[in-house]
Structure formats: C-alpha cells, structure tokens
Design a protein around this motif. Structure first.
Motif, PDB file in Angstrom:
ATOM      1  N   SER A   4       0.831  -1.206   0.000  1.00  0.00           N
ATOM      2  CA  SER A   4       0.000   0.000   0.000  1.00  0.00           C
ATOM      3  C   SER A   4       0.862   1.251   0.000  1.00  0.00           C
ATOM      4  CB  SER A   4      -0.921  -0.003   1.226  1.00  0.00           C
ATOM      5  OG  SER A   4      -0.138  -0.044   2.417  1.00  0.00           O
ATOM      6  N   SER A   5       2.108   1.122  -0.468  1.00  0.00           N
ATOM      7  CA  SER A   5       3.045   2.234  -0.399  1.00  0.00           C
ATOM      8  C   SER A   5       2.779   3.290  -1.460  1.00  0.00           C
ATOM      9  CB  SER A   5       4.485   1.726  -0.536  1.00  0.00           C
ATOM     10  OG  SER A   5       4.659   1.062  -1.771  1.00  0.00           O
ATOM     11  N   GLU A   6       2.130   2.923  -2.565  1.00  0.00           N
ATOM     12  CA  GLU A   6       1.915   3.867  -3.642  1.00  0.00           C
ATOM     13  C   GLU A   6       0.546   4.524  -3.543  1.00  0.00           C
ATOM     14  OE1 GLU A   6       2.866   2.461  -7.512  1.00  0.00           O
ATOM     15  OE2 GLU A   6       4.487   1.183  -6.798  1.00  0.00           O
ATOM     16  N   ILE A   7       0.482   5.736  -4.029  1.00  0.00           N
ATOM     17  CA  ILE A   7      -0.766   6.504  -4.007  1.00  0.00           C
ATOM     18  C   ILE A   7      -1.475   6.381  -5.346  1.00  0.00           C
ATOM     19  CG2 ILE A   7      -1.736   8.833  -3.842  1.00  0.00           C
ATOM     20  CD1 ILE A   7       0.513   9.540  -1.934  1.00  0.00           C
ATOM     21  N   GLY A   8      -2.790   6.167  -5.304  1.00  0.00           N
ATOM     22  CA  GLY A   8      -3.589   6.148  -6.525  1.00  0.00           C
ATOM     23  C   GLY A   8      -3.504   4.876  -7.322  1.00  0.00           C
ATOM     24  N   THR A   9      -3.046   3.782  -6.717  1.00  0.00           N
ATOM     25  CA  THR A   9      -3.016   2.507  -7.420  1.00  0.00           C
ATOM     26  C   THR A   9      -4.366   1.817  -7.290  1.00  0.00           C
ATOM     27  OG1 THR A   9      -2.254   1.293  -5.473  1.00  0.00           O
ATOM     28  CG2 THR A   9      -0.564   2.248  -6.901  1.00  0.00           C
ATOM     29  N   VAL A  10      -4.575   0.774  -8.091  1.00  0.00           N
ATOM     30  CA  VAL A  10      -5.803  -0.007  -7.947  1.00  0.00           C
ATOM     31  C   VAL A  10      -5.894  -0.561  -6.533  1.00  0.00           C
ATOM     32  CG1 VAL A  10      -7.045  -2.058  -8.740  1.00  0.00           C
ATOM     33  CG2 VAL A  10      -5.858  -0.617 -10.399  1.00  0.00           C
ATOM     34  N   SER A  11      -4.768  -1.028  -6.027  1.00  0.00           N
ATOM     35  CA  SER A  11      -4.734  -1.599  -4.685  1.00  0.00           C
ATOM     36  C   SER A  11      -5.130  -0.579  -3.623  1.00  0.00           C
ATOM     37  CB  SER A  11      -3.335  -2.139  -4.383  1.00  0.00           C
ATOM     38  OG  SER A  11      -3.245  -2.598  -3.049  1.00  0.00           O
ATOM     39  N   SER A  12      -4.543   0.615  -3.675  1.00  0.00           N
ATOM     40  CA  SER A  12      -4.832   1.619  -2.647  1.00  0.00           C
ATOM     41  C   SER A  12      -6.275   2.106  -2.724  1.00  0.00           C
ATOM     42  CB  SER A  12      -3.868   2.804  -2.780  1.00  0.00           C
ATOM     43  OG  SER A  12      -4.037   3.489  -4.005  1.00  0.00           O
ATOM     44  N   GLU A  13      -6.810   2.223  -3.943  1.00  0.00           N
ATOM     45  CA  GLU A  13      -8.205   2.663  -4.073  1.00  0.00           C
ATOM     46  C   GLU A  13      -9.168   1.593  -3.551  1.00  0.00           C
ATOM     47  OE1 GLU A  13      -8.795   5.643  -4.630  1.00  0.00           O
ATOM     48  OE2 GLU A  13      -6.963   6.322  -5.607  1.00  0.00           O
ATOM     49  N   MET A  14      -8.853   0.326  -3.821  1.00  0.00           N
ATOM     50  CA  MET A  14      -9.722  -0.739  -3.334  1.00  0.00           C
ATOM     51  C   MET A  14      -9.634  -0.884  -1.815  1.00  0.00           C
ATOM     52  SD  MET A  14     -11.503  -1.566  -5.787  1.00  0.00           S
ATOM     53  CE  MET A  14     -12.431  -2.625  -4.676  1.00  0.00           C
ATOM     54  N   LYS A  15      -8.462  -0.626  -1.263  1.00  0.00           N
ATOM     55  CA  LYS A  15      -8.343  -0.660   0.198  1.00  0.00           C
ATOM     56  C   LYS A  15      -9.183   0.451   0.824  1.00  0.00           C
ATOM     57  CE  LYS A  15      -3.924  -3.029   0.539  1.00  0.00           C
ATOM     58  NZ  LYS A  15      -2.498  -2.962   0.924  1.00  0.00           N
ATOM     59  N   LEU A  16      -9.196   1.611   0.194  1.00  0.00           N
ATOM     60  CA  LEU A  16     -10.046   2.692   0.677  1.00  0.00           C
ATOM     61  C   LEU A  16     -11.509   2.309   0.571  1.00  0.00           C
ATOM     62  CD1 LEU A  16     -10.718   5.483   1.686  1.00  0.00           C
ATOM     63  CD2 LEU A  16     -10.371   6.361  -0.644  1.00  0.00           C
ATOM     64  N   SER A  17     -11.888   1.711  -0.544  1.00  0.00           N
ATOM     65  CA  SER A  17     -13.282   1.301  -0.727  1.00  0.00           C
ATOM     66  C   SER A  17     -13.708   0.324   0.366  1.00  0.00           C
ATOM     67  CB  SER A  17     -13.475   0.659  -2.103  1.00  0.00           C
ATOM     68  OG  SER A  17     -14.807   0.201  -2.252  1.00  0.00           O
ATOM     69  N   GLU A  18     -12.853  -0.652   0.646  1.00  0.00           N
ATOM     70  CA  GLU A  18     -13.181  -1.643   1.677  1.00  0.00           C
ATOM     71  C   GLU A  18     -13.246  -0.995   3.051  1.00  0.00           C
ATOM     72  OE1 GLU A  18     -14.081  -4.810   1.141  1.00  0.00           O
ATOM     73  OE2 GLU A  18     -13.971  -4.290  -0.965  1.00  0.00           O
ATOM     74  N   ALA A  19     -12.319  -0.096   3.356  1.00  0.00           N
ATOM     75  CA  ALA A  19     -12.320   0.588   4.649  1.00  0.00           C
ATOM     76  C   ALA A  19     -13.572   1.441   4.804  1.00  0.00           C
ATOM     77  CB  ALA A  19     -11.073   1.456   4.780  1.00  0.00           C
ATOM     78  N   ALA A  20     -13.961   2.126   3.731  1.00  0.00           N
ATOM     79  CA  ALA A  20     -15.149   2.978   3.781  1.00  0.00           C
ATOM     80  C   ALA A  20     -16.424   2.149   3.915  1.00  0.00           C
ATOM     81  CB  ALA A  20     -15.223   3.862   2.541  1.00  0.00           C
ATOM     82  N   LYS A  21     -16.468   0.991   3.262  1.00  0.00           N
ATOM     83  CA  LYS A  21     -17.633   0.115   3.403  1.00  0.00           C
ATOM     84  C   LYS A  21     -17.761  -0.391   4.835  1.00  0.00           C
ATOM     85  CE  LYS A  21     -17.037  -2.698  -0.193  1.00  0.00           C
ATOM     86  NZ  LYS A  21     -17.344  -3.818  -1.131  1.00  0.00           N
ATOM     87  N   ASP A  22     -16.629  -0.715   5.446  1.00  0.00           N
ATOM     88  CA  ASP A  22     -16.657  -1.153   6.841  1.00  0.00           C
ATOM     89  C   ASP A  22     -17.111  -0.008   7.749  1.00  0.00           C
ATOM     90  OD1 ASP A  22     -15.902  -3.281   8.886  1.00  0.00           O
ATOM     91  OD2 ASP A  22     -14.688  -1.596   9.590  1.00  0.00           O
TER      92      ASP A  22
END
Length: 242
Positions: free
Chosen positions: A63-81
C-alpha cells in the motif's frame, strides 16, 4: 449494449472515437493496435483477466503507492466497513445504549473503522473520494466538543480516540442524540462513507482499465476520452456491493 452483442467494429466507433481524436495523424499501426484491444475487450478471457487483477489488488499487501488499484480498493473496503459500523451505531435504541458494555464495543468499533478509513484516504488519488472524505472529517470536527463530552476525542490528525470511562458515564439521551439516530452525525458519516467507497471503486476501475488498455502504447492521444468509456463500460466487470 451487451458485452457480446456487438457483431462488428462499427458499433465501437463512437465509443472509441475520443481515444484517438487527439492524434494528428492516425497511422495504420495505431488503428491496428486499437482493433486488437477491441478484440481483447470482446473476449471472455478479458473479463477473467481484469477480475483476476481486481482480486489481486484487493488482497495486495503493498500500500506504499498513491492512486493505485490496490490503494483505491483498500479505501473502498475501509469505507464500506465504516458505513457498516456507523449504521450499527446509529441504529442503537436507548435500551441498547443503556447497556454500557455494548455501547463501548460499538463506539470503539466505529472509531477504529473511522481511523482506518482516514488512513486509507491518505493513499487515494480519487478527487471525489477525497472530497467526500473531507466533508466527513469536517462534520466530525464540527461536533468535536459534544463528542469529547461523551468520551470520543477528535485529534489534530482527524483520528478518534475513545475514553471508556467518560463514555460509560455519559448521559444516555445525549449519547442517543449523537450516535443512536438516523439523523445523527454518525448517520451522516455513514452516508459519506458510502460515497467514498463508491468513488474509490470508480477510480480503481479507470486505473485498472488504463493500465490494461495502454500498457503497450506510448501515444498520448489514445488517452483522450478514455475516462468516459471506462466509467460506462467497466461496470460490466466490477460490481459494487453495499
């Protein structure tokens, strides 16, 4: 327009026209490359491939990079929780709130989820997600005084900390007005969390599409108009679940 219901390339003309409108001279090689990509999009293997990348991104530990598919999906999952925890808290009745063990458990879960979402927003490059995130944190800051009296402190870093002793001693009706209502600040957090999650998914979709569509092309003109295509077409591949 269904994924496999297109019998020829003509139906793609409007869809893809913006992608090479900025190129001063469309070479045969450019058009052949574009048609090759069209064939890939039409194939069942393409859907499997993009879903595979999507799943890898969701489970990626980087999760070190900003604006990657991974970082955006992690945000989506965190926001859903966060939406889930907020909804659980705002649906508490006075009877539920009077059970201090349950109250502390739910408020702590909410605070932890809120903090995780704030952390994840720091890795997002989605303008819409960040706008909703800013609105959410500003809402919480507005009520920082009332929250503090109930044992929930808002830090300068937007993180929440819970003082269990103060929370247990707080007046039940005051707690209900802040937490246990569909019109409470916590309910508003749930709405913003939903918006953040959806915006982050949209950003992940377009980022994934951009990487797959243009990984072998250096022609900047092909980027023109891809956002419109991606946002309307990639819904076929990514499903947002509330």
């Amino acid at each position: 327009m269904s994924l496999y219901g297109i019998g020829n390339y003509s139906a793609y003309s409007n869809l893809f026209s913006g992608m090479y409108s900025g190129i001063g001279r469309n070479t045969s090689a450019n058009l052949q490359e574009l048609m090759k990509k069209v064939d890939e999009v039409r194939s069942p293997e393409y859907k499997k491939s993009i879903r595979s990348q999507f799943e890898k991104a969701k489970s990626s530990s980087d999760s070190s990079e900003i604006g990657t598919v991974s970082s955006e999906m992690k945000l989506s999952e965190a926001a859903k929780d966060l939406k889930k925890r907020s909804a659980e808290l705002s649906s508490m009745s006075l009877k539920d709130i009077s059970d201090k063990d349950t109250l502390v458990k739910k408020v702590t879960a909410f605070a932890d989820s809120y903090n995780a979402a704030v952390d994840a927003m720091g890795k997002s490059d989605s303008v819409d997600a960040l706008k909703s995130g800013l609105s959410m944190t500003n809402t919480v800051k507005t009520y920082s005084g009332a929250l503090s009296r109930m044992g929930v402190k808002v830090g300068s870093d937007n993180k929440l900390t819970v003082d269990e002793k103060t929370l247990r001693a707080a007046d039940d009706r005051a707690v209900a007005s802040m937490f246990g209502s569909s019109y409470s600040p916590v309910a508003r957090v749930a709405d913003k969390a939903d918006a953040i999650s959806k915006a982050a998914v949209n950003k992940a979709q377009t980022t994934a599409f951009k990487g797959m569509m243009y990984d072998s092309s250096n022609s900047s003109g092909l980027y023109s108009g891809y956002n419109t295509f991606a946002s309307s077409f990639l819904g076929t591949f990514f499903d947002y679940h509330t």
